[in-house]
Scaffold this motif. Structure first.
Motif, PDB file in Angstrom:
ATOM      1  N   ARG A   1      -1.277  -1.272  -6.847  1.00  0.00           N
ATOM      2  CA  ARG A   1      -0.983  -2.082  -5.666  1.00  0.00           C
ATOM      3  C   ARG A   1      -0.713  -3.537  -6.043  1.00  0.00           C
ATOM      4  NH1 ARG A   1      -4.373  -1.908  -0.019  1.00  0.00           N
ATOM      5  NH2 ARG A   1      -3.045  -3.344   1.116  1.00  0.00           N
TER       6      ARG A   1
ATOM      7  N   LYS B   1       2.178   2.045  -3.432  1.00  0.00           N
ATOM      8  CA  LYS B   1       1.130   2.586  -4.292  1.00  0.00           C
ATOM      9  C   LYS B   1       0.784   4.021  -3.915  1.00  0.00           C
ATOM     10  CE  LYS B   1      -3.454   2.930  -5.576  1.00  0.00           C
ATOM     11  NZ  LYS B   1      -3.778   4.337  -5.692  1.00  0.00           N
ATOM     12  N   VAL B   2       0.553   4.292  -2.629  1.00  0.00           N
ATOM     13  CA  VAL B   2       0.156   5.636  -2.186  1.00  0.00           C
ATOM     14  C   VAL B   2       1.263   6.651  -2.470  1.00  0.00           C
ATOM     15  CG1 VAL B   2      -0.414   7.049  -0.160  1.00  0.00           C
ATOM     16  CG2 VAL B   2      -1.468   4.806  -0.452  1.00  0.00           C
TER      17      VAL B   2
ATOM     18  N   SER C   1       0.942   8.147   4.942  1.00  0.00           N
ATOM     19  CA  SER C   1      -0.409   8.682   4.826  1.00  0.00           C
ATOM     20  C   SER C   1      -1.272   7.658   4.100  1.00  0.00           C
ATOM     21  CB  SER C   1      -0.362   9.995   4.048  1.00  0.00           C
ATOM     22  OG  SER C   1      -1.642  10.488   3.830  1.00  0.00           O
ATOM     23  N   ASP C   2      -2.533   7.536   4.511  1.00  0.00           N
ATOM     24  CA  ASP C   2      -3.432   6.573   3.859  1.00  0.00           C
ATOM     25  C   ASP C   2      -3.755   6.942   2.427  1.00  0.00           C
ATOM     26  OD1 ASP C   2      -3.588   4.775   5.939  1.00  0.00           O
ATOM     27  OD2 ASP C   2      -5.262   5.820   6.882  1.00  0.00           O
ATOM     28  N   SER C   3      -3.683   8.231   2.119  1.00  0.00           N
ATOM     29  CA  SER C   3      -3.897   8.672   0.744  1.00  0.00           C
ATOM     30  C   SER C   3      -3.089   9.947   0.538  1.00  0.00           C
ATOM     31  CB  SER C   3      -5.377   8.934   0.466  1.00  0.00           C
ATOM     32  OG  SER C   3      -5.840   9.980   1.287  1.00  0.00           O
TER      33      SER C   3
ATOM     34  N   ARG D   1      -2.340  13.145  -2.580  1.00  0.00           N
ATOM     35  CA  ARG D   1      -2.494  13.684  -3.922  1.00  0.00           C
ATOM     36  C   ARG D   1      -1.157  13.557  -4.635  1.00  0.00           C
ATOM     37  NH1 ARG D   1      -4.845  19.479  -2.862  1.00  0.00           N
ATOM     38  NH2 ARG D   1      -2.992  19.794  -4.100  1.00  0.00           N
TER      39      ARG D   1
ATOM     40  N   LYS E   1       0.832  -1.203   0.000  1.00  0.00           N
ATOM     41  CA  LYS E   1       0.000   0.000   0.000  1.00  0.00           C
ATOM     42  C   LYS E   1       0.870   1.257   0.000  1.00  0.00           C
ATOM     43  CE  LYS E   1      -3.882   2.339   2.031  1.00  0.00           C
ATOM     44  NZ  LYS E   1      -4.934   2.345   3.026  1.00  0.00           N
TER      45      LYS E   1
ATOM     46  N   ALA F   1       2.688  13.266  -2.949  1.00  0.00           N
ATOM     47  CA  ALA F   1       3.258  11.921  -2.870  1.00  0.00           C
ATOM     48  C   ALA F   1       4.783  11.934  -2.764  1.00  0.00           C
ATOM     49  CB  ALA F   1       2.828  11.088  -4.076  1.00  0.00           C
TER      50      ALA F   1
ATOM     51  N   ARG G   1       3.284   6.505  -4.821  1.00  0.00           N
ATOM     52  CA  ARG G   1       3.440   6.505  -6.279  1.00  0.00           C
ATOM     53  C   ARG G   1       4.838   6.067  -6.733  1.00  0.00           C
ATOM     54  NH1 ARG G   1      -0.681   9.830  -5.278  1.00  0.00           N
ATOM     55  NH2 ARG G   1      -2.388  10.026  -6.740  1.00  0.00           N
TER      56      ARG G   1
END
Length: 92
Positions: free
Chosen positions: A16, A8-9, A64-66, A68, A5, A72, A11
């Protein structure tokens, strides 16, 4: 946060599932040891990811869970980036 994860988050890897596959193939090192997709990462850890002929070493700065796209890159600091060239084939 799980390694796949985070990849992926942040980038570093776009999908994922690809991050999971790369980890399963042993192409991700966490603090010098091979890491599986479910390995927990934390701030300060050093990741080394092999992308074919390219190797990227980063230090995790933020989790961070998400994020921008603009935010990133702030999740890690690039420590080293190498591109391995294929050795020239001998003349016949």
């Amino acid at each position: 946060m799980r390694l796949d994860k985070y990849l992926k988050v942040s980038r570093l890897i776009k999908r994922r599932t690809v991050a999971k596959d790369v980890s399963d193939q042993g192409r991700v090192l966490l603090n010098g040891r091979e890491a599986k997709p479910g390995t927990v990462v934390k701030v300060g850890d050093v990741l080394e990811v092999q992308f074919g002929q390219r190797s990227l070493t980063v230090r995790i700065e933020r989790i961070s869970d998400s994020a921008r796209k603009e935010d990133a890159e702030g999740m890690y600091t690039v420590l080293k980036e190498e591109i391995r060239k294929k050795e020239d084939e001998p003349f016949l």
